[in-house]
Write a protein that holds these residues in place. Structure first.
Motif, PDB file in Angstrom:
ATOM      1  N   LYS A  13      39.407  31.841  44.904  1.00 46.28           N
ATOM      2  CA  LYS A  13      40.557  32.620  44.423  1.00 46.28           C
ATOM      3  C   LYS A  13      41.853  31.844  44.657  1.00 46.28           C
ATOM      4  O   LYS A  13      42.793  31.943  43.861  1.00 46.28           O
ATOM      5  CB  LYS A  13      40.601  33.994  45.108  1.00 46.28           C
ATOM      6  CG  LYS A  13      39.619  34.973  44.467  1.00 46.28           C
ATOM      7  CD  LYS A  13      39.632  36.321  45.136  1.00 46.28           C
ATOM      8  CE  LYS A  13      38.702  37.279  44.404  1.00 46.28           C
ATOM      9  NZ  LYS A  13      38.497  38.519  45.142  1.00 46.28           N
ATOM     10  N   ARG A  46      45.269  28.753  35.081  1.00 52.07           N
ATOM     11  CA  ARG A  46      44.323  29.867  35.024  1.00 52.07           C
ATOM     12  C   ARG A  46      43.880  30.168  33.596  1.00 52.07           C
ATOM     13  O   ARG A  46      44.696  30.454  32.733  1.00 52.07           O
ATOM     14  CB  ARG A  46      44.966  31.104  35.649  1.00 52.07           C
ATOM     15  CG  ARG A  46      43.997  32.230  35.962  1.00 52.07           C
ATOM     16  CD  ARG A  46      44.745  33.439  36.452  1.00 52.07           C
ATOM     17  NE  ARG A  46      45.572  33.124  37.607  1.00 52.07           N
ATOM     18  CZ  ARG A  46      46.741  33.710  37.859  1.00 52.07           C
ATOM     19  NH1 ARG A  46      47.232  34.614  37.038  1.00 52.07           N
ATOM     20  NH2 ARG A  46      47.434  33.368  38.932  1.00 52.07           N
ATOM     21  N   PHE A  61      33.437  36.547  36.862  1.00 51.50           N
ATOM     22  CA  PHE A  61      33.331  37.393  38.042  1.00 51.50           C
ATOM     23  C   PHE A  61      31.979  38.092  38.122  1.00 51.50           C
ATOM     24  O   PHE A  61      31.206  38.100  37.172  1.00 51.50           O
ATOM     25  CB  PHE A  61      34.463  38.424  38.056  1.00 51.50           C
ATOM     26  CG  PHE A  61      35.805  37.809  38.299  1.00 51.50           C
ATOM     27  CD1 PHE A  61      36.243  37.560  39.587  1.00 51.50           C
ATOM     28  CD2 PHE A  61      36.631  37.465  37.233  1.00 51.50           C
ATOM     29  CE1 PHE A  61      37.487  36.990  39.812  1.00 51.50           C
ATOM     30  CE2 PHE A  61      37.869  36.898  37.447  1.00 51.50           C
ATOM     31  CZ  PHE A  61      38.296  36.653  38.742  1.00 51.50           C
ATOM     32  N   PRO A  78      30.933  42.371  35.284  1.00 49.87           N
ATOM     33  CA  PRO A  78      31.662  42.263  34.017  1.00 49.87           C
ATOM     34  C   PRO A  78      32.453  43.518  33.666  1.00 49.87           C
ATOM     35  O   PRO A  78      33.469  43.449  32.991  1.00 49.87           O
ATOM     36  CB  PRO A  78      30.556  42.013  32.991  1.00 49.87           C
ATOM     37  CG  PRO A  78      29.279  42.413  33.633  1.00 49.87           C
ATOM     38  CD  PRO A  78      29.478  42.237  35.102  1.00 49.87           C
ATOM     39  N   THR A 110      34.301  45.314  35.560  1.00 54.90           N
ATOM     40  CA  THR A 110      35.645  45.331  36.160  1.00 54.90           C
ATOM     41  C   THR A 110      36.519  44.210  35.605  1.00 54.90           C
ATOM     42  O   THR A 110      37.736  44.256  35.731  1.00 54.90           O
ATOM     43  CB  THR A 110      35.580  45.215  37.701  1.00 54.90           C
ATOM     44  OG1 THR A 110      34.801  44.067  38.019  1.00 54.90           O
ATOM     45  CG2 THR A 110      34.981  46.429  38.333  1.00 54.90           C
ATOM     46  N   SER A 111      35.922  43.184  34.994  1.00 51.42           N
ATOM     47  CA  SER A 111      36.775  42.114  34.452  1.00 51.42           C
ATOM     48  C   SER A 111      37.041  42.274  32.964  1.00 51.42           C
ATOM     49  O   SER A 111      37.829  41.538  32.388  1.00 51.42           O
ATOM     50  CB  SER A 111      36.177  40.730  34.756  1.00 51.42           C
ATOM     51  OG  SER A 111      34.803  40.685  34.569  1.00 51.42           O
ATOM     52  N   ASN A 161      38.443  44.745  29.808  1.00 53.01           N
ATOM     53  CA  ASN A 161      39.328  45.887  29.587  1.00 53.01           C
ATOM     54  C   ASN A 161      38.590  46.926  28.728  1.00 53.01           C
ATOM     55  O   ASN A 161      38.238  46.649  27.586  1.00 53.01           O
ATOM     56  CB  ASN A 161      40.595  45.399  28.870  1.00 53.01           C
ATOM     57  CG  ASN A 161      41.611  46.507  28.694  1.00 53.01           C
ATOM     58  OD1 ASN A 161      41.285  47.682  28.647  1.00 53.01           O
ATOM     59  ND2 ASN A 161      42.870  46.128  28.599  1.00 53.01           N
ATOM     60  N   GLN A 216      39.658  40.632  23.282  1.00 53.88           N
ATOM     61  CA  GLN A 216      39.654  40.068  24.640  1.00 53.88           C
ATOM     62  C   GLN A 216      39.305  38.584  24.640  1.00 53.88           C
ATOM     63  O   GLN A 216      39.766  37.835  25.497  1.00 53.88           O
ATOM     64  CB  GLN A 216      38.696  40.864  25.531  1.00 53.88           C
ATOM     65  CG  GLN A 216      39.175  42.283  25.721  1.00 53.88           C
ATOM     66  CD  GLN A 216      38.392  43.067  26.756  1.00 53.88           C
ATOM     67  OE1 GLN A 216      38.330  42.677  27.911  1.00 53.88           O
ATOM     68  NE2 GLN A 216      37.808  44.179  26.364  1.00 53.88           N
ATOM     69  N   GLN A 236      28.117  40.333  30.454  1.00 48.36           N
ATOM     70  CA  GLN A 236      28.326  39.092  31.223  1.00 48.36           C
ATOM     71  C   GLN A 236      28.437  37.895  30.278  1.00 48.36           C
ATOM     72  O   GLN A 236      29.205  36.974  30.521  1.00 48.36           O
ATOM     73  CB  GLN A 236      27.193  38.902  32.245  1.00 48.36           C
ATOM     74  CG  GLN A 236      27.473  37.880  33.323  1.00 48.36           C
ATOM     75  CD  GLN A 236      28.671  38.213  34.201  1.00 48.36           C
ATOM     76  OE1 GLN A 236      29.794  38.330  33.717  1.00 48.36           O
ATOM     77  NE2 GLN A 236      28.448  38.350  35.484  1.00 48.36           N
ATOM     78  N   VAL A 270      31.960  37.883  29.047  1.00 46.78           N
ATOM     79  CA  VAL A 270      32.860  37.346  30.083  1.00 46.78           C
ATOM     80  C   VAL A 270      32.814  35.813  30.075  1.00 46.78           C
ATOM     81  O   VAL A 270      33.843  35.145  30.198  1.00 46.78           O
ATOM     82  CB  VAL A 270      32.483  37.916  31.480  1.00 46.78           C
ATOM     83  CG1 VAL A 270      33.247  37.214  32.577  1.00 46.78           C
ATOM     84  CG2 VAL A 270      32.763  39.411  31.536  1.00 46.78           C
TER      85      VAL A 270
END
Length: 363
Positions: free
Chosen positions: A55, A102, A110, A113, A115-116, A118, A126, A175, A178
């Motif tokens: 992080k 970034r 992450f 998937p 929570t990462s 929207n 996205q 995933q 993501v």
């Protein structure tokens, strides 16, 4: 063989967090290098500092986190001139990290998937978003590229999926989305934080295979964060074993799996589930990790280490090089030439011999 370029270099990184008026030293002098096209795994129990380290690389530490000292040097080559440029991510502002690093040069996949992603935005939007933000890609071009990315990550009927929302997809498909978002800006480094934890075993294998295929195609460098040594065995070139905010053993995949030297690494390998074992119970490392709001005296692993020496209670061990290896290093006083000779547990020796035989049979 062409010499690989170093892409990421972490030097003596120290990170602390303020919690309830106390200072928690989460990362204590971490060092490692990552070369282009290479895969490094960072392994250890929960709370060992694996995610905090990466992080910091992404510039997404929690608000109560501070980089106290150290460097995170990132090197890339100018697309037009080929000239190398190096920046210390620790010295960049939040805006500079967001604009330059970034998602654009270093991307992250992450653990969960859901929570990462929207939930209120379509999949297509996205994936297009980072391209439009970083490269001002025209919408039509970004749409085509997003469809191509979905196809690359193995999603059937990508054009239809572009208009769907995250809740309409299965966990494995989410995933993959993501991963498509992470690859949207052609990053040089991909950080995978427990990318398969929430998935069933079959899907897990597919996602790992997908990341490996994409890595080969695009020559991306990958950092895996995991506590699952089974995953590490499938994907990594090099392994860093972390404990209480420090790297306590590092080496090639073969050195860590076939010739581990630190008692903590012995514990992690012994705790791997094995269908052919004669043991009635799965091995667990006794005790709990130390509370890092207190100053660690000596070797942090000493209270849980049945092979601990008197010196472990007083002095922190340096990194010793394993004789005959340029890559294998261990932070344990057992590696000191004056220390008594301690062999790994016999049950682990048998397990390693079996792993070697299985490895040879697959070759």
């Amino acid at each position: 063989m062409a010499k690989k370029e170093k892409i990421l270099e972490i030097n003596d990184l120290n990170i602390s967090f303020k919690t309830e008026g106390k200072k928690l030293k989460a990362i204590r002098g971490v060092n490692f290098d990552l070369y282009e096209g290479e895969t490094i795994a960072i392994v250890g129990e929960s709370g060992s500092g694996k995610s905090v380290t990466t992080k910091a690389v992404m510039g997404i530490l929690a608000k109560n986190g501070t980089i106290d000292s150290g460097e995170i040097l990132y090197t890339w080559h100018d697309e037009k001139t080929g000239e190398p440029h190096t920046v210390d991510i620790c010295k960049l502002t939040e805006k500079e990290i967001q604009r330059e690093i970034r998602g654009r040069k270093i991307a992250m996949v992450f653990q969960d998937p859901m929570t990462s992603l929207n939930p209120t935005m379509t999949i297509g939007k996205q994936i297009m978003e980072p391209m439009i933000y970083h490269y001002h890609t025209p919408k039509e071009e970004a749409w085509k590229r997003a469809v191509q990315l979905l196809d690359e990550v193995g999603i059937v009927n990508p054009e239809a999926r572009m208009k769907e929302y995250p809740h309409q997809l299965s966990g494995g498909m989410r995933q993959r989305v993501v991963i498509a978002i992470a690859l949207a800006c052609d990053p040089y480094v991909l950080i995978c934080d427990e990318p398969t934890t929430a998935l069933d075993v079959t899907i897990q294998a597919q996602i790992l295979e997908l990341i490996q295929d994409l890595q080969k195609k695009k020559n991306i460098s990958v950092i895996y964060i995991t506590h699952d040594l089974g995953v590490v065995a499938k994907v990594a070139d090099f392994v860093n074993v972390m404990y209480a905010g420090k790297i306590i053993e590092k080496g090639t995949i073969d050195e860590i799996f076939y010739d581990p030297r630190h008692p903590y690494t012995w514990g992690l390998l012994s705790a791997m589930p094995d269908l052919d074992t004669d043991d009635d119970e799965l091995y667990t490392i006794p005790g709990t990790p130390p509370n890092l709001t207190h100053e660690v005296q000596g070797d942090a692993f000493a209270p849980r280490n049945k092979y601990a020496l008197n010196i472990d209670k007083r002095l922190e061990p340096p990194m010793f090089s394993v004789p005959g290896s340029k890559t294998h290093k261990v932070a344990s006083w057992l590696m000191d030439p004056r220390a008594p000779k301690i062999d790994m547990p016999e049950s682990l020796r048998r397990r390693i011999d079996k792993m070697k035989k299985e490895g040879a049979a697959h070759e």
